[in-house]
Design a protein around this motif. Sequence first.
Motif, mmCIF file in Angstrom:
data_model
loop_
_atom_site.group_PDB
_atom_site.id
_atom_site.type_symbol
_atom_site.label_atom_id
_atom_site.label_comp_id
_atom_site.label_asym_id
_atom_site.label_seq_id
_atom_site.Cartn_x
_atom_site.Cartn_y
_atom_site.Cartn_z
ATOM 1 N N SER A 64 -4.477 9.725 9.942
ATOM 2 C CA SER A 64 -5.297 10.166 8.656
ATOM 3 C C SER A 64 -4.878 9.219 7.813
ATOM 4 O O SER A 64 -3.769 8.806 7.539
ATOM 5 C CB SER A 64 -4.823 11.707 8.452
ATOM 6 N N ARG A 65 -5.877 8.849 7.002
ATOM 7 C CA ARG A 65 -5.578 7.957 5.829
ATOM 8 C C ARG A 65 -4.970 8.518 4.601
ATOM 9 O O ARG A 65 -4.339 7.919 3.873
ATOM 10 C CB ARG A 65 -6.967 7.312 5.397
ATOM 11 N N VAL A 66 -4.862 9.914 4.909
ATOM 12 C CA VAL A 66 -4.025 10.450 3.500
ATOM 13 C C VAL A 66 -2.490 10.028 3.453
ATOM 14 O O VAL A 66 -2.211 9.647 2.588
ATOM 15 C CB VAL A 66 -4.075 12.031 3.876
ATOM 16 N N TRP A 67 -2.001 9.913 4.645
ATOM 17 C CA TRP A 67 -0.711 9.509 4.761
ATOM 18 C C TRP A 67 -0.621 7.835 4.244
ATOM 19 O O TRP A 67 0.545 7.789 3.857
ATOM 20 C CB TRP A 67 -0.091 9.761 6.004
ATOM 21 N N THR A 68 -1.144 7.164 4.886
ATOM 22 C CA THR A 68 -1.384 5.868 4.344
ATOM 23 C C THR A 68 -1.286 5.565 2.874
ATOM 24 O O THR A 68 -0.603 4.832 2.039
ATOM 25 C CB THR A 68 -2.840 5.028 4.692
ATOM 26 N N VAL A 69 -1.781 6.610 2.208
ATOM 27 C CA VAL A 69 -1.735 6.527 0.606
ATOM 28 C C VAL A 69 -0.337 6.793 0.416
ATOM 29 O O VAL A 69 0.277 6.187 -0.962
ATOM 30 C CB VAL A 69 -2.613 7.730 -0.132
ATOM 31 N N LEU A 70 0.427 7.446 0.953
ATOM 32 C CA LEU A 70 1.820 7.798 0.556
ATOM 33 C C LEU A 70 2.648 6.621 0.823
ATOM 34 O O LEU A 70 3.300 6.161 -0.035
ATOM 35 C CB LEU A 70 2.502 8.865 1.659
ATOM 36 N N GLY A 71 2.280 5.424 1.841
ATOM 37 C CA GLY A 71 2.895 4.303 1.937
ATOM 38 C C GLY A 71 2.569 3.380 0.970
ATOM 39 O O GLY A 71 3.304 2.812 0.151
ATOM 40 N N ALA A 72 1.265 3.422 0.307
ATOM 41 C CA ALA A 72 0.916 2.653 -0.852
ATOM 42 C C ALA A 72 1.584 3.192 -2.051
ATOM 43 O O ALA A 72 2.060 2.194 -2.924
ATOM 44 C CB ALA A 72 -0.690 2.573 -1.025
ATOM 45 N N LEU A 73 1.757 4.539 -2.124
ATOM 46 C CA LEU A 73 2.605 4.780 -3.406
ATOM 47 C C LEU A 73 3.846 4.216 -3.350
ATOM 48 O O LEU A 73 4.552 3.925 -4.484
ATOM 49 C CB LEU A 73 2.752 6.371 -3.299
ATOM 50 N N CYS A 74 4.749 3.937 -2.194
ATOM 51 C CA CYS A 74 5.954 3.344 -1.998
ATOM 52 C C CYS A 74 5.867 1.916 -2.653
ATOM 53 O O CYS A 74 6.801 1.564 -3.260
ATOM 54 C CB CYS A 74 6.253 3.205 -0.714
ATOM 55 N N VAL A 75 4.888 1.198 -2.292
ATOM 56 C CA VAL A 75 4.855 -0.151 -2.606
ATOM 57 C C VAL A 75 4.762 -0.275 -4.228
ATOM 58 O O VAL A 75 5.209 -0.909 -4.881
ATOM 59 C CB VAL A 75 3.591 -0.842 -2.114
ATOM 60 N N LEU A 76 3.703 0.645 -4.732
ATOM 61 C CA LEU A 76 3.494 0.774 -6.056
ATOM 62 C C LEU A 76 5.155 1.140 -6.943
ATOM 63 O O LEU A 76 5.297 0.582 -7.975
ATOM 64 C CB LEU A 76 2.561 1.795 -6.543
ATOM 65 N N THR A 77 5.567 2.222 -6.321
ATOM 66 C CA THR A 77 6.850 2.511 -7.071
ATOM 67 C C THR A 77 7.695 1.236 -7.065
ATOM 68 O O THR A 77 8.428 1.396 -8.162
ATOM 69 C CB THR A 77 7.354 3.632 -6.088
ATOM 70 N N SER A 78 7.866 0.767 -5.897
ATOM 71 C CA SER A 78 8.771 -0.439 -5.806
ATOM 72 C C SER A 78 8.495 -1.639 -7.147
ATOM 73 O O SER A 78 9.529 -2.015 -7.814
ATOM 74 C CB SER A 78 8.948 -1.107 -4.260
ATOM 75 N N VAL A 79 7.225 -1.686 -7.189
ATOM 76 C CA VAL A 79 6.895 -2.770 -8.306
ATOM 77 C C VAL A 79 7.160 -2.095 -9.755
ATOM 78 O O VAL A 79 7.863 -2.781 -10.313
ATOM 79 C CB VAL A 79 5.451 -3.054 -8.286
ATOM 80 N N ILE A 80 7.059 -0.850 -9.852
ATOM 81 C CA ILE A 80 7.382 -0.375 -11.220
ATOM 82 C C ILE A 80 8.932 -0.252 -11.325
ATOM 83 O O ILE A 80 9.196 -0.590 -12.640
ATOM 84 C CB ILE A 80 6.794 1.218 -11.118
ATOM 85 N N LEU A 81 9.745 0.009 -10.265
ATOM 86 C CA LEU A 81 11.004 0.012 -10.244
ATOM 87 C C LEU A 81 11.509 -1.402 -10.680
ATOM 88 O O LEU A 81 12.359 -1.650 -11.715
ATOM 89 C CB LEU A 81 11.890 0.313 -9.056
ATOM 90 N N MET A 82 11.056 -2.534 -10.058
ATOM 91 C CA MET A 82 11.409 -3.854 -10.306
ATOM 92 C C MET A 82 10.926 -4.261 -11.971
ATOM 93 O O MET A 82 11.771 -5.222 -12.402
ATOM 94 C CB MET A 82 10.752 -4.871 -9.300
ATOM 95 N N SER A 83 9.680 -3.713 -12.192
ATOM 96 C CA SER A 83 9.464 -3.902 -13.338
ATOM 97 C C SER A 83 10.325 -3.747 -14.777
ATOM 98 O O SER A 83 10.569 -4.489 -15.588
ATOM 99 C CB SER A 83 8.153 -3.265 -13.800
ATOM 100 N N PHE A 84 11.267 -2.636 -14.518
ATOM 101 C CA PHE A 84 12.106 -2.335 -15.718
ATOM 102 C C PHE A 84 13.583 -2.620 -15.145
ATOM 103 O O PHE A 84 14.251 -3.087 -15.971
ATOM 104 C CB PHE A 84 12.112 -0.838 -16.099
ATOM 105 N N TYR A 85 13.901 -2.659 -13.717
ATOM 106 C CA TYR A 85 15.146 -3.066 -13.330
ATOM 107 C C TYR A 85 15.418 -4.473 -13.695
ATOM 108 O O TYR A 85 16.636 -4.780 -13.845
ATOM 109 C CB TYR A 85 15.281 -2.860 -11.896
ATOM 110 N N SER A 86 14.583 -5.293 -13.563
ATOM 111 C CA SER A 86 14.774 -6.814 -13.926
ATOM 112 C C SER A 86 14.975 -7.198 -15.073
ATOM 113 O O SER A 86 15.700 -8.038 -15.527
ATOM 114 C CB SER A 86 13.157 -7.666 -13.276
ATOM 115 N N VAL A 87 14.714 -6.119 -16.052
ATOM 116 C CA VAL A 87 14.827 -6.506 -17.508
ATOM 117 C C VAL A 87 16.255 -6.197 -17.761
ATOM 118 O O VAL A 87 17.192 -6.903 -18.324
ATOM 119 C CB VAL A 87 13.861 -5.416 -18.480
ATOM 120 N N VAL A 88 16.776 -5.041 -17.271
ATOM 121 C CA VAL A 88 18.192 -4.660 -17.420
ATOM 122 C C VAL A 88 18.862 -5.719 -16.550
ATOM 123 O O VAL A 88 20.000 -6.027 -17.013
ATOM 124 C CB VAL A 88 18.353 -3.366 -16.677
#
Length: 475
Positions: free
Chosen positions: A81-105
Motif C-alpha cells: 500500500s502507498r500509505v506506508w510509503t508516505v511514512l518512509g517519505a516522512l523519515c526523509v523529510l524529518t532528517s532534512v528538518i533535523l539537519m537544518s537546525f542541527y547543523s546550525v548548532v
Amino acid sequence: MVRESWTSRTGFILAAVGSAVGLGNLWRFPWMTAENGGSAFLLLYLLIVLGVGVPGLLAAFVIGRRSNRNPVGAFKSLAGSRVWTVLGALCVLTSVILMSFYSVVGGWILRYFLESATGAYFAAPETHFASISYGAEAFGYQLAVLAATSLIVAAGIRRGIEATTKVMMPGIVVLLIGLAVWAARQPGAAQGYEFYLRFDGTYLAENFLAILGSAAGQALFTLSIGSGTMITYASYIDDDRSLPLDASAIAVFNLGIGILAGLVVFPLLFSFASGPTEGGPGALFVGLAGAFASLPGGRLLGGVFFLVVLLAALTSLISMLEIPVSFLVDEFDLERSTATGGLFALVAVTGGVNAFSPAVFTLFADQLVNLLLVLGLTGFMVYTAWVLGPAAIDEYLKGAGPISRPLVVPWRYAIGTVFPAFLLFTFYADVAALVGLAAGRGLLVVTALLTLLLLVGVARRSVSDTRPQLNESAD
C-alpha cells in the motif's frame, strides 16, 4: 549498484551509538533537563528510553534488515500500500528538518572550539553568544560543519561512516570521563548533583504532562528513532546479528553517555553560572563558557570540552545525512558523491533559514522535531506489528539468543498496542500545549486510543496486499 555493509558488529554499534549520542546528550539534554525540573525529567527519560526506546529500536531494525533498503525503499518493497510509503517519505523529510537546525548548532560548537584558543567568549559569555548565534557568520560556520559531514558520508559506509565513528566514539567517552572527574571537584558540584539526581515527586506530579512530552521527545531524539536513521543503518546489517542484543547495547551506551554528560554539565552550571535557569539553546554556551573563563587553564579545558561536543555533533549529522543519501542511491541509482553533493546544497538552503531566524530555529529544534519523531516511531511500531506480523517475528529471531527469543511475541503485541498508544498520548498532549488547549488526561487517552484503532485498521486492511511481498523478501 552493490550495496555496502558494516565490516563488524562493533562498527555498527559505534556508528549507531554515535548517531544516538550526538548533541542530543551533550547539548539538548542539559537544556531540556534544566527546563523540566532536573531529576523529574531524568526519571521519565530513563523509563522511556528503556521501556519504549529499546522496543522501538527493534522495530526499526526489523524493517531495515528485512528490506535492506532506505526508509522509503523499505516501505515500498515490503508494503503493498502507498500509505506506508508516505511514512518512509516522512523519515526523509524529518532528517532534512533535523539537519537544518542541527547543523546550525554544529556551527556554534565549531566556532567555540576554535575560539577556545583565544578565550574570545570569556569576557561576556551571554553577550558573545547572542552576537554570534544567528546571522551570516553563523551560516558560514554551519556550512563548514555540513561540508565536513558530507565528505565523510560521501566516502561510504565502511571507509567513511564506520571508520570515522570508530575513532570518534572512544574519544568522546574518554574525554567525557576526564571532564566528569574534574567537574566533581568544583565548588558547586554537590548542588548540581542534587538538582540532577535527587528525585522531586511533587514537581513531577504537578507538571507530569509537560515533562512527559519533553522526555518522550528527548528519548526519541537521542536514540535516533522516529527519523529512519536506525532503519537505514540496520539495512546494512548481516542476518546473523542479534537485533535484540544490538538494540539493548545501543540504548545502554546512550543512557550511560547521557548521564555522564549531565555529571559534567550540571556541576559546572552550579559552580560558575546561575544554575540551570540559564536554559534554552544557549545554555551550554553561556553557562559553561563562564565556567571556563574563571578557571586556570580555562582555554585548554574549553577546547577539550567543545572538541567532545563537536565530535558528537558530527556523528549525529553523519547519520542524519545518510538517510536521504541512501534514498537517492537506492531509489534513483545515483552515485553516492552526487547524492551527497545535492543534499549539501539543499540543507545549506534550509539550514540557512535556521541560521538567520531564531524563531524558525526554535520551532524546528524544540517543537516540530518532537512531534515528527513521535509520529515516525508510532508508524514504525504499528507497521512492524500489524503489517509485517509473522515476518517481523522471523526477522527478530535471526541471530537472537536464548534470553531474547522468548520475548518476541510479547514484543510484537506491545509495539502494536501499548507503546503506540503511549506515544500518541504524548503527541496529542504536545499538540494541545502548542496550540494552547487545556485538554484533560481523559480526553487525551480517548483520542490516542481512537487514533491507534484507526491506524491498526489501516494496517490490517493492507496485510492481504502485503503478504506476497513479505514472502518474496523472506526468500
